[in-house]
Design an enzyme around this catalytic site. Structure first.
Site, PDB file in Angstrom:
ATOM      1  N   ASP A  94       0.673  -1.203  -0.003  1.00 46.36           N
ATOM      2  CA  ASP A  94      -0.225   0.021  -0.040  1.00 46.36           C
ATOM      3  C   ASP A  94       0.997   1.469   0.113  1.00 46.36           C
ATOM      4  O   ASP A  94       1.766   1.401   0.776  1.00 46.36           O
ATOM      5  CB  ASP A  94      -0.908  -0.073   1.284  1.00 46.36           C
ATOM      6  CG  ASP A  94      -1.897   1.046   1.340  1.00 46.36           C
ATOM      7  OD1 ASP A  94      -1.641   2.116   0.614  1.00 46.36           O
ATOM      8  OD2 ASP A  94      -2.700   1.105   2.202  1.00 46.36           O
ATOM      9  N   TYR A 123       9.786   1.628   0.851  1.00 46.25           N
ATOM     10  CA  TYR A 123      11.101   1.350   0.873  1.00 46.25           C
ATOM     11  C   TYR A 123      11.697   0.589  -0.438  1.00 46.25           C
ATOM     12  O   TYR A 123      11.292  -0.520  -0.781  1.00 46.25           O
ATOM     13  CB  TYR A 123      11.703   0.542   2.056  1.00 46.25           C
ATOM     14  CG  TYR A 123      12.915  -0.190   2.165  1.00 46.25           C
ATOM     15  CD1 TYR A 123      14.154   0.905   2.331  1.00 46.25           C
ATOM     16  CD2 TYR A 123      13.505  -1.415   1.748  1.00 46.25           C
ATOM     17  CE1 TYR A 123      15.583   0.429   2.308  1.00 46.25           C
ATOM     18  CE2 TYR A 123      14.576  -1.632   1.739  1.00 46.25           C
ATOM     19  CZ  TYR A 123      15.776  -1.001   2.117  1.00 46.25           C
ATOM     20  OH  TYR A 123      16.907  -1.225   1.821  1.00 46.25           O
ATOM     21  N   LYS A 182      -6.600   8.735   0.883  1.00 42.38           N
ATOM     22  CA  LYS A 182      -5.310   8.516   1.542  1.00 42.38           C
ATOM     23  C   LYS A 182      -4.352   8.341   0.444  1.00 42.38           C
ATOM     24  O   LYS A 182      -3.297   8.635   0.571  1.00 42.38           O
ATOM     25  CB  LYS A 182      -5.532   7.246   2.540  1.00 42.38           C
ATOM     26  CG  LYS A 182      -6.133   7.678   3.736  1.00 42.38           C
ATOM     27  CD  LYS A 182      -6.362   6.494   4.756  1.00 42.38           C
ATOM     28  CE  LYS A 182      -4.880   6.041   5.093  1.00 42.38           C
ATOM     29  NZ  LYS A 182      -5.004   4.639   6.196  1.00 42.38           N
ATOM     30  N   TYR A 194     -12.509  11.822  -4.654  1.00 45.70           N
ATOM     31  CA  TYR A 194     -11.550  11.441  -5.741  1.00 45.70           C
ATOM     32  C   TYR A 194     -10.931  12.772  -6.270  1.00 45.70           C
ATOM     33  O   TYR A 194      -9.781  13.160  -6.322  1.00 45.70           O
ATOM     34  CB  TYR A 194     -12.299  10.705  -6.721  1.00 45.70           C
ATOM     35  CG  TYR A 194     -11.204  10.299  -7.836  1.00 45.70           C
ATOM     36  CD1 TYR A 194     -10.212   9.558  -7.851  1.00 45.70           C
ATOM     37  CD2 TYR A 194     -11.293  10.789  -9.175  1.00 45.70           C
ATOM     38  CE1 TYR A 194      -9.353   8.915  -8.860  1.00 45.70           C
ATOM     39  CE2 TYR A 194     -10.724  10.572 -10.387  1.00 45.70           C
ATOM     40  CZ  TYR A 194      -9.411   9.548 -10.209  1.00 45.70           C
ATOM     41  OH  TYR A 194      -8.935   9.321 -11.172  1.00 45.70           O
ATOM     42  N   LYS A 229      -7.110  14.437  -5.780  1.00 43.36           N
ATOM     43  CA  LYS A 229      -6.255  14.432  -6.953  1.00 43.36           C
ATOM     44  C   LYS A 229      -5.646  15.914  -7.081  1.00 43.36           C
ATOM     45  O   LYS A 229      -4.862  16.093  -7.436  1.00 43.36           O
ATOM     46  CB  LYS A 229      -6.853  14.223  -8.243  1.00 43.36           C
ATOM     47  CG  LYS A 229      -7.067  12.719  -8.495  1.00 43.36           C
ATOM     48  CD  LYS A 229      -5.529  11.870  -8.639  1.00 43.36           C
ATOM     49  CE  LYS A 229      -5.811  10.544  -8.994  1.00 43.36           C
ATOM     50  NZ  LYS A 229      -4.576   9.847  -9.369  1.00 43.36           N
TER      51      LYS A 229
END
Ligand code: UDP
Length: 321
Positions: A62, A68, A97, A151, A155
């Site tokens: 996610d 990393y 998120k 949404y 954005k």
């Protein structure tokens, strides 16, 4: 730039419709691709053909969690997000998120690696537009608290933080505003009008038009879109660029075309129009023409026929399983 000869590129949302097509193009251009996806709307079938490719790696993660990646990286393409109205209505908080925290993490990765960053933004930034066709200098007409706001505003925030990283951290960033795009690897049941109508036509079920069908959309075939995005990644330009096909049609015309091309016996049924459904949408692609020497090449009839064939085969395979 990491200073090695083969570009290394991270694609977030790499198992999605656009992320997987973008990956194919990057591999063809000689990149090594590291795809990241948590598979909430992406699917492994979109990338199964890449299994065993030594220039490809998939990380199931996610992107709202810390990213990393030990490798040196040249490009980060941030494509992770639920993107169909049904998906983001079902996943409002993950949508917010990924647009906010996910974009922050992806930018952080680009900054740490001194990589070029490209944000997949959207024509939804224009909301229900009062200017037509939409040019990049139009600020839009968005309802921040409506169901689509999760949404649209995510954005818009993603664009704002991308410009901030460009201005304050000197990151090489690009923003593409993607208009309605269609093609193989869309999910049959993602709720968007292209798979919805094709799926209904192939099942000889009624095509469900929301509202009276007078609202318009302009549909771009996926290979054209990916070509525009690839060109943008190579350009020295940091403001948003619309990529889409200016050929506009009403949803009713689109339904009639699907009925004609599939030869189905399906009828048309009318349903309520979703809240805040934009009445018109058509990209002004003057900027892409000028800066990227790009314009769409695939004609509607050709692209939609390929897409219908894809869904036919997909349904035949699903029956066998
Ligand atoms: N639409 C429709 N029937 C459907 C699905 C969508 O009439 O089964 C309409 C929808 O209301 C919108 C247009 O088709 O006006 C395009 O919808 P889509 O979900 O593809 O994406 P949008 O362009 O709204 O983001």
């Amino acid at each position: 730039m990491a200073g090695h000869s083969q570009p290394v590129t991270v694609v977030t949302g790499g198992a999605g419709f656009l992320g997987s097509h973008l990956t194919d193009r990057l591999l063809k251009e000689g990149h090594r691709v590291i795809a990241i996806d948590n598979l909430i709307t992406g699917h492994l079938t979109n990338i199964e053909h890449l299994a065993g490719n030594e220039n490809y790696r998939f990380i199931k993660q996610d992107v709202t969690q810390y990213l990393y990646v030990p490798d040196e990286i040249d490009f980060v393409f941030h494509f992770a997000s639920p993107a169909s109205p049904i998906d983001y209505l079902e996943l409002p908080i993950p949508t917010l998120k990924v647009g906010a925290l996910g974009t922050h993490n992806a930018l952080g990765l680009a900054k740490a690696k001194k990589a070029t960053f490209l944000l997949a933004s959207t024509s939804e930034c224009y909301g229900d537009p009062l200017v037509h066709p939409q040019r990049e200098d139009y600020w839009g007409n968005v309802n921040p608290i409506g169901p689509r706001g999760v949404y649209d505003e995510a954005k818009r925030f993603a664009e704002a933080i991308t410009m901030a990283y460009h201005r304050y951290h000197g990151i090489d960033t690009k923003i593409v505003r993607i208009f309605n795009t269609y093609g193989p690897r869309m999910r049959l049941r993602d709720g968007r009008v292209v798979p919805a109508f094709i799926g209904q036509a192939l099942a000889e079920m009624p095509l469900t038009i929301f509202g009276d069908g007078s609202q318009t959309r302009s549909f771009c075939y996926v290979s054209d879109l990916i070509d525009g995005i690839f060109r943008l990644s190579q350009a020295d330009f940091h403001e948003p660029v619309n990529i889409g096909n200016p050929r506009e049609m009403t949803i009713k015309q689109f339904a009639e075309e699907i009925i004609r091309i599939t030869g189905t016996k399906s009828s048309i049924e009318y349903r309520d129009l979703p809240v805040d459904d934009p009445k018109v949408r058509q990209p002004d692609i003057g900027r892409a023409r000028k800066i990227l020497q790009w314009e769409p090449k695939v004609q509607f009839e050709e692209g939609i026929t390929t897409t219908i064939d894809y869904f036919r085969q997909w349904l035949a395979r699903a029956k066998q399983r």
